[in-house]
Design an enzyme around this catalytic site. Structure first.
Site, PDB file in Angstrom:
ATOM      1  N   GLY B  32     106.771  52.150  69.810  1.00 52.51           N
ATOM      2  CA  GLY B  32     105.555  52.947  69.613  1.00 52.51           C
ATOM      3  C   GLY B  32     105.380  54.058  70.621  1.00 52.51           C
ATOM      4  O   GLY B  32     104.489  54.891  70.478  1.00 52.51           O
ATOM      5  N   CYS B 241     100.233  51.040  36.506  1.00 58.36           N
ATOM      6  CA  CYS B 241     101.139  52.154  36.256  1.00 58.36           C
ATOM      7  C   CYS B 241     101.279  52.376  34.751  1.00 58.36           C
ATOM      8  O   CYS B 241     101.505  51.432  33.996  1.00 58.36           O
ATOM      9  CB  CYS B 241     102.507  51.865  36.876  1.00 58.36           C
ATOM     10  SG  CYS B 241     103.756  53.107  36.443  1.00 58.36           S
ATOM     11  N   CYS B 244     105.242  51.576  33.884  1.00 59.73           N
ATOM     12  CA  CYS B 244     105.847  50.253  34.029  1.00 59.73           C
ATOM     13  C   CYS B 244     104.815  49.138  34.073  1.00 59.73           C
ATOM     14  O   CYS B 244     105.171  47.967  34.149  1.00 59.73           O
ATOM     15  CB  CYS B 244     106.742  50.191  35.268  1.00 59.73           C
ATOM     16  SG  CYS B 244     105.817  50.067  36.812  1.00 59.73           S
ATOM     17  N   CYS B 266     103.596  54.956  39.189  1.00 63.80           N
ATOM     18  CA  CYS B 266     104.088  54.537  40.490  1.00 63.80           C
ATOM     19  C   CYS B 266     104.549  55.766  41.259  1.00 63.80           C
ATOM     20  O   CYS B 266     105.262  56.619  40.722  1.00 63.80           O
ATOM     21  CB  CYS B 266     105.286  53.606  40.339  1.00 63.80           C
ATOM     22  SG  CYS B 266     104.860  51.988  39.704  1.00 63.80           S
ATOM     23  N   CYS B 272     109.614  51.999  39.945  1.00 58.99           N
ATOM     24  CA  CYS B 272     109.129  52.113  38.572  1.00 58.99           C
ATOM     25  C   CYS B 272     110.296  51.963  37.583  1.00 58.99           C
ATOM     26  O   CYS B 272     110.217  51.201  36.618  1.00 58.99           O
ATOM     27  CB  CYS B 272     108.439  53.457  38.391  1.00 58.99           C
ATOM     28  SG  CYS B 272     107.343  53.529  36.962  1.00 58.99           S
TER      29      CYS B 272
END
Lengths: 258, 285, 230
Positions: B32, B241, B244, B266, B272
């Site tokens: 980080g 979606c 899908c 998606c 997808c």
């Protein structure tokens, strides 16, 4: 230093080039006591405040601080993280210009709550509650908790800065001309507020002011500075009513009587 | 596609790669924490992924399989260009399939499919400093990181809750890495934040213009900032979606005709397609 | 009788640096004492140094020579040239003072000015006692919530008296407490002083008005003017 002082300085010396800003200055402060540093502009009073609070390093000398558990710390030998943590918890600093101390783009509540969040408090409701409580204590309407500081008057801003400083219940607060730059009527209200808060919360304070009337109303003791030298120190009313040093006599006799 | 001649493997010279790898090692060692590096001029403008490309170039080996996504999609200009760039300069295999890739360079998304220990995720980062909007001075933000003084960041969340009733940060939502450093996860949606936590894959972040590299090693704790009484919540559009039928993936809203018709699909195109190949069908398909 | 306040060889002069270091001696060899329940009036011509003595006893003026012993927390402590902290503590617990002038933060209501001088009371009790004292001194209730800045001289003096008496300090110093009061209010102050004496409080006062002085003082102490040494 004696066993119970909160802050104790010895042999402070500091020069800015050829100019002596502090010359062998010693200061003691006990818990719950208000000490005023007075003198004209350039006498070294703000320099002394900055050295006492660890913001400015002296060429020479030492500042001792006693933490709540009774341990002594050499302020200028403290690691930076510890000193900064101290400034966020047991100490506070009230500046003359509240605009430079506050976050002007953050609501009043956020400003007051910042020190709590910096200490790790992570409960929004409780932070907000404490912020509102402190706004009340400095006589700002609780309904203004979400307002931006830029909509506040000068006196309100200074009170907001005080709330922001006191929210962590510091034992020692440094104040640099806290009533400077305010209208007389606003000044009176602020003085009364500072005086009652300091007394009620048993806060020790080091107060820099050029206004002897402010020193008389707020301080137990007074330190008179001239060209970096403490020329006189003692009980506030004794120093102001029976000044011994020529400079103090000049200072006292130069005040306009209203 | 054939490799073009006249360039070093993966475009960058070996000295530059070495410098970047050193920064990467340091970044992995201090999760980080932002490491400065000597960002090079790349043959594309800042903001198009110069930081990500330099990291990819420095870690790419001849056997790697590269996938590049932009906002989750493999077929956008930025993704296609970068994929072709490495195909040409390094001759590595490329793919659009998440599970087949060893290195995935991404802009603004984390793939929906869980990543593995054998994969590295490279983020393109426009602004590596999470405190930049609160504190303009770089010297001061560095000090704030050094001393872990992050109260100001919570002030921002406090302000959001006060004004909007909730934290109104929908992307680049700040996180604490390994309980020590505050980090900008790059402009991924807050929805993706939970995936940062304990991810098996190595995550590398490159900011070309800002000349910073940082990293999250595998299996590192990553916590989104929040309040006890306003816990972090990952939001997504409340739809399935259209292609899908997935109802847990992150969705893009697409305008499909001049009458203002809309379709939620998606954002992760590979996810997808994989679902559709497996026989899942959405309402609009 | 328990001695409460006692000076020995007390001396005080002023040095005026702004006038070439001119030295004005005011007090010399002052041996003075007051016991519990006793009222001693300082007498002498105007300018003799009565107020200077009273202020020196309170620590407002710095005593240059001699000693000032004060009963504080059960024993005698030295106040002359004492550390400021000790003086603050003595004033908080052992010695009260009523000056001729009221000096307070401008916007504080009269009631609060009096109440905050109380000792060992809850805020409510302090306000109750402050209100009672003000009423007794003929400050009507409608004035209690107002800051005294605009009050008449007599009213301000009575606020000051209430502030001095509410603390019930074992020693009380009074500087012209009845100077600007009418006969009726003077009688009230006299009865308050009598009650304080009966409660064992030691009082040192300067009373401009001879009849009042004769009514309250058990004895007088004469302050004589010194020859100017300059």
């Amino acid at each position: 230093m004696t066993d119970d002082t909160l802050l104790s300085a010895r042999g402070l010396n500091l020069r800015f080039g050829a100019i002596p800003a502090l010359v062998d200055v010693a200061v003691d402060l006990w818990p719950g006591e208000v000490l005023a540093i007075v003198g004209e502009s350039g006498s070294g009073k703000t320099t002394l405040l900055n050295v006492l609070s660890g913001r400015l390093r002296p060429d020479d000398g030492v500042v001792w601080y006693r933490d709540p558990s009774g341990r002594l710390h050499d302020v200028h030998a403290m690691p930076a993280p510890k000193l900064r943590a101290l400034h966020r918890s047991d100490w506070g600093f009230v500046q003359q210009d509240p605009r430079s101390a506050l976050r002007m783009g953050v609501s009043a509540g956020g400003n007051v709550g910042e020190r709590l969040m910096a200490q790790g408090l992570r409960h929004y409701g409780s932070i907000r509650e404490q912020a509102i409580d402190w706004l009340r204590q400095v006589e700002i309407d609780a309904a203004r908790v979400d307002d931006m500081p830029r909509t506040f008057s000068g006196g309100m801003l200074q009170r907001l800065q005080i709330a922001r400083t006191l929210v962590t219940h510091p034992r020692l607060v440094f104040m640099d001309e806290p009533t400077g730059g305010l209208d007389v009527s606003v000044q009176a209200r602020l003085l009364d507020l500072i005086r009652s808060l300091v007394a009620r919360l048993n806060i020790a304070a080091v107060l820099v002011t050029h206004d002897l009337a402010v020193a008389r109303l707020l301080a137990h003791r007074i330190v008179v500075m001239q060209r970096g030298v403490v020329v006189e120190a003692g009980l506030t009313d004794q120093v102001l009513d029976d000044p011994q040093h020529a400079y103090t006599q000049l200072l006292v006799s130069s005040v306009l009587q209203a | 596609m054939t490799t073009i001649s006249g360039y070093n493997f993966a475009y960058l010279d070996e000295q530059t790669k070495r410098m970047i790898r050193r920064a990467l090692l340091k970044a992995v060692a201090i999760p980080g924490h932002q490491i400065p590096f000597g960002s090079r001029e790349m043959p594309l403008p800042y903001g198009w992924g110069t930081g990500g490309i330099q990291i990819t170039a420095a870690i790419l080996g001849a056997d790697d399989v590269l996938k590049v996504i932009d906002q989750g999609a493999d077929d956008t200009t930025n993704a296609v260009s970068i994929r072709r760039f490495f195909a040409k300069t390094a001759g590595v295999a490329t793919t659009t399939r998440t599970d087949a890739a060893t290195v995935i360079q991404t802009r603004h998304r984390i793939p929906e499919a869980p990543l593995t220990e054998n994969q590295i995720l490279v983020y393109q980062v426009p602004q590596p400093e999470p405190l930049v909007k609160l504190e303009p001075s770089r010297a001061e933000t560095r000090r704030m990181h050094a001393l872990a003084e992050y109260g100001a960041m919570h002030v921002r969340l406090y302000e959001d809750i006060t004004r909007y009733g909730q934290v109104a940060i929908s992307y680049d939502y700040p996180v604490m890495v390994n309980d020590r450093y505050l980090m900008a996860p790059s402009p991924i949606p807050a929805f993706d934040n939970p995936k940062l936590h304990q991810m098996p894959a190595l995550q590398l972040f490159g900011a070309g213009r800002e000349k910073r590299i940082y990293a999250i090693p595998p299996y590192t704790n990553v916590r989104s900032l929040d309040f006890e009484d306003h816990p972090f919540r990952a939001g997504r559009a409340p739809h399935a979606c259209g292609l899908c039928g997935a109802d847990t993936s992150y969705l893009d809203e697409v305008v499909v005709d001049n009458a203002g018709g809309r379709l939620f699909v998606c954002s992760d195109t590979d996810y997808c397609e994989t679902r559709r190949d497996a026989g899942h069908v959405g309402e609009a398909a | 009788m328990t001695p409460m306040l006692q000076t020995a060889g007390l001396g005080k002069h002023f040095t005026l640096h702004l006038r070439g270091g001119l030295t004005i001696p005011v007090l010399q060899d002052v041996d003075f004492h007051v016991a519990a329940g006793e009222c001693v009036a300082l007498v002498g011509p105007s300018g003799a140094g009565k107020t200077t003595l009273l202020r020196s006893l309170y620590g407002n003026y710095r005593a240059d020579q001699g000693s000032i012993q004060v009963r504080h927390h059960g024993s005698m402590v030295e106040l002359a040239r004492a550390a400021p902290r000790l003086v603050v503590d003595v004033r908080a617990h052992s010695m009260g003072y009523v000056s001729q002038f009221l000096r307070v933060v401008p916007r504080v209501p009269a009631l609060d000015i009096v109440a905050e001088a109380a000792r060992g009371l809850s805020p409510e009790e302090a306000r109750d006692r402050a209100a009672a004292l003000l009423l007794r001194l003929n400050i009507p209730r409608r004035l209690h919530a107002l800051p005294p800045a605009t009050f008449s001289g007599g009213e301000q003096q009575r606020i000051n008296l209430a502030r001095g008496f509410i603390g019930r300090h074992p020693i009380l110093l009074l500087d012209e407490p009845t100077a600007s009061l009418d006969a009726g209010n003077r009688d009230i102050v006299v009865s308050m002083i009598d009650e304080a004496k009966a409660a064992g409080i030691a009082i040192v006062g300067i009373f401009h008005d001879v009849s009042t002085r004769d009514r309250v003082a058990d004895r007088t102490y004469s302050v004589a003017p010194l020859q100017d040494a300059a």
